[in-house]
Scaffold this motif. Sequence first.
Motif, PDB file in Angstrom:
ATOM      1  N   LYS A   9      -6.893  -6.381  -8.385  1.00  0.00           N
ATOM      2  CA  LYS A   9      -6.416  -5.037  -8.431  1.00  0.00           C
ATOM      3  C   LYS A   9      -6.648  -4.306  -6.989  1.00  0.00           C
ATOM      4  O   LYS A   9      -5.636  -3.651  -6.848  1.00  0.00           O
ATOM      5  CB  LYS A   9      -7.061  -4.207  -9.561  1.00  0.00           C
ATOM      6  CG  LYS A   9      -6.589  -4.680 -10.984  1.00  0.00           C
ATOM      7  CD  LYS A   9      -7.049  -3.857 -12.096  1.00  0.00           C
ATOM      8  CE  LYS A   9      -6.735  -4.494 -13.633  1.00  0.00           C
ATOM      9  NZ  LYS A   9      -7.264  -3.985 -14.564  1.00  0.00           N
ATOM     10  N   ALA A  10      -7.817  -4.379  -6.362  1.00  0.00           N
ATOM     11  CA  ALA A  10      -8.307  -3.833  -5.268  1.00  0.00           C
ATOM     12  C   ALA A  10      -7.462  -4.180  -4.123  1.00  0.00           C
ATOM     13  O   ALA A  10      -6.853  -3.172  -3.518  1.00  0.00           O
ATOM     14  CB  ALA A  10      -9.522  -3.990  -5.028  1.00  0.00           C
ATOM     15  N   LYS A  11      -6.957  -5.428  -4.182  1.00  0.00           N
ATOM     16  CA  LYS A  11      -6.243  -5.951  -3.166  1.00  0.00           C
ATOM     17  C   LYS A  11      -4.775  -5.448  -3.396  1.00  0.00           C
ATOM     18  O   LYS A  11      -4.140  -4.887  -2.165  1.00  0.00           O
ATOM     19  CB  LYS A  11      -6.043  -7.543  -3.057  1.00  0.00           C
ATOM     20  CG  LYS A  11      -5.378  -8.179  -1.983  1.00  0.00           C
ATOM     21  CD  LYS A  11      -5.466  -9.663  -2.049  1.00  0.00           C
ATOM     22  CE  LYS A  11      -4.682 -10.281  -0.857  1.00  0.00           C
ATOM     23  NZ  LYS A  11      -5.016 -11.730  -0.752  1.00  0.00           N
ATOM     24  N   ALA A  12      -4.244  -5.397  -4.430  1.00  0.00           N
ATOM     25  CA  ALA A  12      -2.996  -4.942  -4.590  1.00  0.00           C
ATOM     26  C   ALA A  12      -2.839  -3.440  -4.485  1.00  0.00           C
ATOM     27  O   ALA A  12      -1.886  -2.775  -3.836  1.00  0.00           O
ATOM     28  CB  ALA A  12      -2.538  -4.827  -6.237  1.00  0.00           C
ATOM     29  N   ALA A  13      -3.865  -2.690  -4.812  1.00  0.00           N
ATOM     30  CA  ALA A  13      -4.130  -1.196  -4.314  1.00  0.00           C
ATOM     31  C   ALA A  13      -3.960  -0.965  -2.866  1.00  0.00           C
ATOM     32  O   ALA A  13      -3.077  -0.234  -2.437  1.00  0.00           O
ATOM     33  CB  ALA A  13      -5.058  -0.429  -4.907  1.00  0.00           C
ATOM     34  N   GLN A  44      -0.850   0.313   1.891  1.00  0.00           N
ATOM     35  CA  GLN A  44      -0.425  -0.302   3.195  1.00  0.00           C
ATOM     36  C   GLN A  44       1.141  -0.156   3.395  1.00  0.00           C
ATOM     37  O   GLN A  44       1.627   0.582   4.478  1.00  0.00           O
ATOM     38  CB  GLN A  44      -0.868  -1.618   3.710  1.00  0.00           C
ATOM     39  CG  GLN A  44      -0.486  -1.962   5.006  1.00  0.00           C
ATOM     40  CD  GLN A  44      -0.919  -3.638   5.392  1.00  0.00           C
ATOM     41  OE1 GLN A  44      -1.458  -4.204   4.329  1.00  0.00           O
ATOM     42  NE2 GLN A  44      -0.782  -3.948   6.316  1.00  0.00           N
ATOM     43  N   ALA A  45       1.696  -0.409   2.443  1.00  0.00           N
ATOM     44  CA  ALA A  45       3.195  -0.270   2.181  1.00  0.00           C
ATOM     45  C   ALA A  45       3.592   1.236   2.344  1.00  0.00           C
ATOM     46  O   ALA A  45       4.479   1.294   2.896  1.00  0.00           O
ATOM     47  CB  ALA A  45       3.745  -1.070   1.052  1.00  0.00           C
ATOM     48  N   ASN A  46       2.948   1.983   1.810  1.00  0.00           N
ATOM     49  CA  ASN A  46       3.309   3.451   1.620  1.00  0.00           C
ATOM     50  C   ASN A  46       2.978   4.005   3.089  1.00  0.00           C
ATOM     51  O   ASN A  46       3.779   4.840   3.629  1.00  0.00           O
ATOM     52  CB  ASN A  46       2.358   4.259   0.644  1.00  0.00           C
ATOM     53  CG  ASN A  46       2.867   3.977  -0.732  1.00  0.00           C
ATOM     54  OD1 ASN A  46       4.004   3.528  -1.052  1.00  0.00           O
ATOM     55  ND2 ASN A  46       1.925   4.301  -1.495  1.00  0.00           N
ATOM     56  N   LYS A  47       1.963   3.489   3.879  1.00  0.00           N
ATOM     57  CA  LYS A  47       1.768   4.132   5.066  1.00  0.00           C
ATOM     58  C   LYS A  47       2.965   3.504   6.025  1.00  0.00           C
ATOM     59  O   LYS A  47       3.247   4.231   6.795  1.00  0.00           O
ATOM     60  CB  LYS A  47       0.307   3.582   5.619  1.00  0.00           C
ATOM     61  CG  LYS A  47      -0.838   4.394   5.139  1.00  0.00           C
ATOM     62  CD  LYS A  47      -2.292   3.886   5.803  1.00  0.00           C
ATOM     63  CE  LYS A  47      -3.121   4.555   4.956  1.00  0.00           C
ATOM     64  NZ  LYS A  47      -4.689   3.839   5.611  1.00  0.00           N
ATOM     65  N   LEU A  89       7.733   4.591   9.376  1.00  0.00           N
ATOM     66  CA  LEU A  89       9.108   4.171   9.489  1.00  0.00           C
ATOM     67  C   LEU A  89       9.767   5.452   9.283  1.00  0.00           C
ATOM     68  O   LEU A  89      10.812   5.621  10.013  1.00  0.00           O
ATOM     69  CB  LEU A  89       9.674   3.405   8.498  1.00  0.00           C
ATOM     70  CG  LEU A  89       9.028   1.799   8.739  1.00  0.00           C
ATOM     71  CD1 LEU A  89       9.557   0.732   7.751  1.00  0.00           C
ATOM     72  CD2 LEU A  89       9.613   1.462  10.164  1.00  0.00           C
ATOM     73  N   ILE A  90       9.339   6.281   8.390  1.00  0.00           N
ATOM     74  CA  ILE A  90      10.149   7.722   8.058  1.00  0.00           C
ATOM     75  C   ILE A  90      10.213   8.470   9.317  1.00  0.00           C
ATOM     76  O   ILE A  90      10.888   9.109   9.690  1.00  0.00           O
ATOM     77  CB  ILE A  90       9.816   8.319   6.811  1.00  0.00           C
ATOM     78  CG1 ILE A  90      10.293   7.411   5.748  1.00  0.00           C
ATOM     79  CG2 ILE A  90      10.310   9.779   6.563  1.00  0.00           C
ATOM     80  CD1 ILE A  90       9.976   7.926   4.279  1.00  0.00           C
ATOM     81  N   GLU A  91       8.688   8.499   9.873  1.00  0.00           N
ATOM     82  CA  GLU A  91       8.605   9.411  10.709  1.00  0.00           C
ATOM     83  C   GLU A  91       9.238   8.868  12.219  1.00  0.00           C
ATOM     84  O   GLU A  91       9.901   9.832  12.930  1.00  0.00           O
ATOM     85  CB  GLU A  91       6.934   9.453  11.137  1.00  0.00           C
ATOM     86  CG  GLU A  91       6.253  10.268  10.160  1.00  0.00           C
ATOM     87  CD  GLU A  91       6.748  11.741  10.006  1.00  0.00           C
ATOM     88  OE1 GLU A  91       7.035  12.376  11.152  1.00  0.00           O
ATOM     89  OE2 GLU A  91       7.092  12.245   8.865  1.00  0.00           O
ATOM     90  N   GLU A  92       9.274   7.762  12.412  1.00  0.00           N
ATOM     91  CA  GLU A  92       9.793   7.099  13.475  1.00  0.00           C
ATOM     92  C   GLU A  92      11.295   7.273  13.294  1.00  0.00           C
ATOM     93  O   GLU A  92      11.932   7.612  14.265  1.00  0.00           O
ATOM     94  CB  GLU A  92       9.577   5.510  13.656  1.00  0.00           C
ATOM     95  CG  GLU A  92       8.183   5.258  14.221  1.00  0.00           C
ATOM     96  CD  GLU A  92       7.716   3.694  13.989  1.00  0.00           C
ATOM     97  OE1 GLU A  92       8.947   2.963  13.879  1.00  0.00           O
ATOM     98  OE2 GLU A  92       6.751   3.310  14.404  1.00  0.00           O
TER      99      GLU A  92
END
Length: 156
Positions: free
Chosen positions: A69-73, A78-81, A86-89
């Motif tokens: 669960k911790a790894k998934a979180a 990381q995916a959100n970051k 990517l959005i900022e770029e």
Amino acid sequence: MNINFTIIGQAIAFFIFVVFCMKFVWPPLIAAINERQRKIADGLNAAEKAKADLASAEQEAEQELTAAKAKAAALIEQANKSANQLIEEAKVQAQTEGERIRQQAQASIDQEINQARESLRSQVAELSVLGAEKILQEKVDVQKHASMLDQLAAKL
């Protein structure tokens, strides 16, 4: 037959039977009973060990589930970051592209303005020459008066 002799005979037969049973019957029965007790004790020990192993396995599974669960979180974070980066770029790239397009459009507009001015200057120069011809009633030589026409065009 005498009753005493019968009782003594029966006692001797019973004694022989008891000795025979103690020598040949009881040891296999005692061994079977002891083997059965040992198997029951081993079974109980195995059950206790299995119970302890099950508790240990449940605890280990709980720990692995918590770690997963911790790894998934962490992966989701990381995916959100990465998505935000990517959005900022993309925003920066879009702004840069928009600025480049705006500058190209401004350069194109400036170039068209300059062309229109040059075209207007040449037309004004021609009209000035024609107007001067009409006024003077004679033909003005454009080649002879080129410098004067250039000065006139520059002032316009």
